[in-house]
Design an enzyme around this catalytic site. Structure first.
Site, short mmCIF file in Angstrom:
data_model
loop_
_atom_site.label_atom_id
_atom_site.label_comp_id
_atom_site.label_asym_id
_atom_site.label_seq_id
_atom_site.Cartn_x
_atom_site.Cartn_y
_atom_site.Cartn_z
N GLU A 77 -13.00 -2.56 5.76
CA GLU A 77 -12.00 -3.49 6.61
C GLU A 77 -12.50 -3.12 8.12
OE1 GLU A 77 -9.69 -6.01 6.45
OE2 GLU A 77 -11.09 -6.05 4.97
N GLU A 96 -5.64 7.65 18.05
CA GLU A 96 -6.04 9.13 18.44
C GLU A 96 -7.10 9.63 17.33
OE1 GLU A 96 -2.87 8.10 18.62
OE2 GLU A 96 -2.82 8.39 20.92
N GLN A 145 0.72 -1.37 -0.10
CA GLN A 145 0.02 0.07 0.20
C GLN A 145 0.83 1.40 -0.03
OE1 GLN A 145 -2.05 1.56 3.75
NE2 GLN A 145 -3.82 0.93 2.67
N GLY A 146 0.51 2.08 -1.20
CA GLY A 146 1.84 3.25 -1.21
C GLY A 146 0.59 4.34 -0.65
N TYR A 147 0.39 4.64 0.36
CA TYR A 147 -0.56 5.83 0.86
C TYR A 147 0.19 7.01 1.66
CZ TYR A 147 -5.21 3.56 0.36
OH TYR A 147 -6.17 2.84 -0.19
N SER A 148 1.04 6.54 2.69
CA SER A 148 1.73 7.51 3.59
C SER A 148 2.81 8.30 3.10
CB SER A 148 2.37 7.03 4.97
OG SER A 148 1.09 6.27 5.84
N SER A 204 4.71 -1.08 4.00
CA SER A 204 4.78 -2.27 4.68
C SER A 204 5.13 -3.40 3.35
CB SER A 204 3.71 -3.11 5.45
OG SER A 204 3.51 -2.34 6.40
#
Lengths: 396, 357
Positions: A246, A383, A128-131, A163
């Site tokens: 999910e 949070e 997953q290429g998100y952050s 990851s």
């Protein structure tokens, strides 16, 4: 409790069938790796996925039309329960749980034909290429740029905390295709082969001593426009769909039950060598047992609400929050028991002077204690979950 | 519209009990109104709720009693529902025998009102003819409400003490939650054989059955009180303005409320499940009851302290509804087994075969 279930499914028979399959078909060596809490890699996951696929159980959460099992939520829960109790590996989530369902919903028939089989049989590996360095919890601030150039997008930027990128074939990637309007509106979802020119994957050393996180650098990477999932600018919708879908994954609860059993065994083993059992540890284990049971009921209650169409976002976020913090409390009990002799002996040093990962059960507990810090960070920090819940509780 | 916690045992009985509780709770500052509340509870047949119909009871389920306890707890209504509607009938039903049966029938007919005393370190001396003599201090008897008989277990004897035979309190005191208790000094109290309802294994079984049920019902009361406390906190933070903004706009306060919410959701679904399982299995496992109470004791303390803190100085005022609920939580934690007692019970009981059982 789950009420809305078809009456013609024999759940006891179903559970027995799954249990027999798990006992007979999951390789003992793999089960031992799961039992001892070892870090699983692509080979482990893929081996089990092939076996499940051969049985027709590759995708418990997918509809039959797309190669899934078509099971209802109770069957999924039973399946996951048995898998956890028999120490079968969890299924690799990035394909089956994340991008797969997004493809089912937003993908073209051609994309579905192209990508789904590789997810089902475990031959394609996704990350997953998100952050990004400047966009973590505030994901909509992402800056990785994609510029349309004929039949391609040219992508440049940097992803982080990715990851499995070091062992993946594909990265589903949120990129910015427009600077106009609200920052959520200019985001697009691209499926990027990691073998393309211009991509570099560098490992990030993490506190747990395992390698799972990476930085991914994209430098003028030419991605075919056919690899865009959904419309241009629709990426945020896809990402939200993924998160919403999910939130009720049964695996997050059933694996806690097994973890607690393993931690209790570790504590008992340590206690056996002490002059007196640790009463405080015994109390923490009992409280954790109650909390695990509560987590299970919270999941079943949320599933029931979902089936009736009345599930509140606060409840599903509460489940995620409860489970992730509980997992940390449970592994913390093991850390208390093992820490005195293992904190200073975390990893053995080899002849070249390098720390190396040992795979005995005690070592795995220490690695996991550190790794589990990420439980309240990944997939929406605690949070952020609390903000989601608070918005509903306070109505603003 | 402010947040409303999901109820654990929704239904007609819960709705009816809620209406009664909200009307009665407004008067509870004075003992006379509490007595009136209890009279109404008796008139509605709540002490007979769990007793089977063959003995004149309502033949209700644990969920029915849960609904009543939940509705009253959410209004902060301090009635002896655990002892008089759960513990007493459960002990008598488990004890069996003609005397206990007769007493249950009388209870259902509204002819007797049975209070239960906690474990008493009394000296018991058998007397010729089957009677017993009691000496010692009987502690923490709720003498503020009328009762006709007091059930007490002493040295494997299940005893029924008529109110008329009891001495005046040697000491009286108020609890943290405003409840009233008394210590009775028994000096050579002679009881006839008819007062001995059971002895030995049957008396033990009655004590265990009663304790298990009362433990679980107290846990239900705690969870319900936590839900109501949460609602009060959200209401307060949403309406109280400080620094030019509603307190609910401050993240640290919002997150603290979320912690309480997650605790309430988790505890309430766990208890609802246990009540359902008890009905389907026909029995309540001692270990399950003890484990739930251990868990809820922990949450009770946290919930009480959090509610007081979130209300600021107002949280220190005795009659603030949230503070009253918090004080009730602080007492309920110690009723029907505190942390230490539940741990001792759990360590004495066999561990569960498997967590998923």
């Amino acid at each position: 409790m789950i009420n809305a279930t078809p009456v013609d499914i024999d759940y006891d028979a179903f559970r027995s069938e799954v249990d027999e399959f798990a006992r007979e078909r999951c390789p003992p060596a793999l089960r031992e790796r799961v039992r001892s809490n070892a870090k699983l890699g692509r080979e482990d996951y893929a081996a089990w996925q092939r076996i499940l696929n051969a049985r027709g159980w590759a995708a418990p959460g997918w509809p039959k039309a797309f190669g899934g099992t078509g099971w209802d939520m109770r069957q999924r829960y039973l399946f996951e329960s048995v898998m956890a109790a028999r120490d079968c590996p969890p299924q690799y989530h990035h394909g089956l749980g994340h991008i797969g369902p997004v493809m089912l919903h937003f993908g073209t028939p051609e994309q579905q034909r192209r990508f789904l089989p590789g997810i089902l049989d475990g031959s394609d590996w996704w990350c997953q290429g998100y952050s990004e360095p400047g966009a973590g919890s505030d994901l909509a601030s992402l800056k990785t740029r994609a510029v349309r150039d004929g039949d391609h997008y040219v992508v440049s930027g940097q992803k982080i905390w990715t990851s499995h990128a070091h062992e993946a074939d594909w990265m589903y990637t949120l990129v910015r295709t427009s600077q106009e309007g609200r920052k959520q509106e200019g985001i697009t979802l691209l499926l990027i082969p990691l073998a393309l020119p211009g991509i570099r994957v560098l490992p990030i050393r993490t506190i747990d001593g395992w390698h799972h996180l990476n930085e991914v650098f994209l430098d003028e990477v030419r991605v075919p426009a056919d690899n865009r999932l959904g419309e241009e600018g629709q990426g945020w919708r896809c990402a939200k769909f993924l998160l919403d879908r999910e939130r009720l994954a049964p695996a997050i609860v059933v694996r806690l039950e097994r973890l607690l059993q393993r931690v209790a065994a570790q504590v008992a083993a340590v206690d056996a060598g002490q002059p007196a059992p640790d009463a405080a540890q015994a109390e923490r284990l009992l409280l954790a047992e109650a909390e695990v049971r509560a987590a299970r009921e919270l999941l079943l209650s949320a599933i029931d609400d979902e089936l009736r169409g009345v599930l509140r976002a606060a409840k599903s976020s509460a489940l995620k929050l409860h489970c992730s913090e509980l997992a940390q409390r449970i592994i913390g009990i093991a850390f208390d028991a093992l820490g005195p002799r293992r904190a200073a002996r975390f990893m053995p040093i080899d002849l070249e002077g390098r720390p190396r990962v040992a795979e005995d059960e005690e070592s795995n507990m220490i690695h996991n204690y550190l790794f589990y810090r990420s439980r309240t960070i990944a997939g929406g920090t605690s949070e952020v979950q609390k903000n989601v819940i608070a918005r509903e509780l306070f109505g603003a | 519209m402010h947040f409303s916690a999901d109820t654990m045992f929704p239904g007609d009985l819960y709705d009816a009990a809620s209406r009664f509780a909200s009307a009665a709770a407004a008067k509870l500052d004075r003992a006379a109104e509490r007595q009136d509340g209890w009279r109404q509870a008796v008139a509605m047949g709540w002490p007979a709720l769990l007793v089977d119909e063959a003995r004149g009871g309502a033949g209700g389920t644990l969920a029915d009693l849960g609904a009543v306890v939940e509705a009253c707890a959410r209004q902060g209504l301090a009635l002896p529902l655990v002892r008089r509607c759960a513990l007493a009938p459960a002990m008598l039903m488990a004890a069996g025998g003609e005397a206990a049966d007769g007493l249950l029938r009388a209870l259902c007919a509204g002819e007797v009102d049975i209070e239960v005393a906690g474990a008493a370190p009394l000296a018991l001396t058998p007397r010729p003819g089957g009677g017993v003599r009691l000496d010692g201090r009987l502690e923490q008897v709720d003498a503020a409400l009328p009762f006709t008989h007091l059930l007490v277990t002493v040295a494997e004897h299940l005893l029924l003490l008529p109110r008329a035979a009891l001495p005046a309190p040697a000491a009286r005191y108020a609890g943290i939650d405003g409840g009233e208790g008394a210590d009775l000094l028994l000096a050579g109290l002679e009881l006839p054989a008819a007062a001995v309802l059971q002895t030995g294994a049957k008396a033990r079984a009655a004590a265990v059955a009663g304790a298990d049920l009362a433990t679980l019902v107290t846990a239900i009361e705690i969870a319900a009180t936590l839900g109501a406390t949460l609602e009060h906190c959200i209401e307060h933070l949403s309406t109280r303005i400080q620094f030019g903004a509603a307190l609910s706009s401050f993240q640290v306060l919002r997150h603290r409320v979320v912690d309480s919410y997650v605790q309430y959701e988790s505890a309430s679904v766990l208890l609802a499940r246990l009540v359902l399982d008890t009905a389907s299995h026909g029995r309540l496992a001692s270990r399950d009851a003890a484990l739930c109470k251990l868990y809820l004791n922990d949450l009770a303390r946290r919930g009480a302290e959090s509610a007081i803190q979130l209300h600021g100085a107002m949280g220190m005022t005795a009659e603030l509804p949230a503070a009253r609920l918090a004080r009730r939580l602080l007492c309920a934690e110690f009723e029907q087994g505190d942390r230490r007692q539940q741990l001792a019970r759990l360590q004495a009981l066999a561990p569960a075969d498997e967590l998923t059982a």
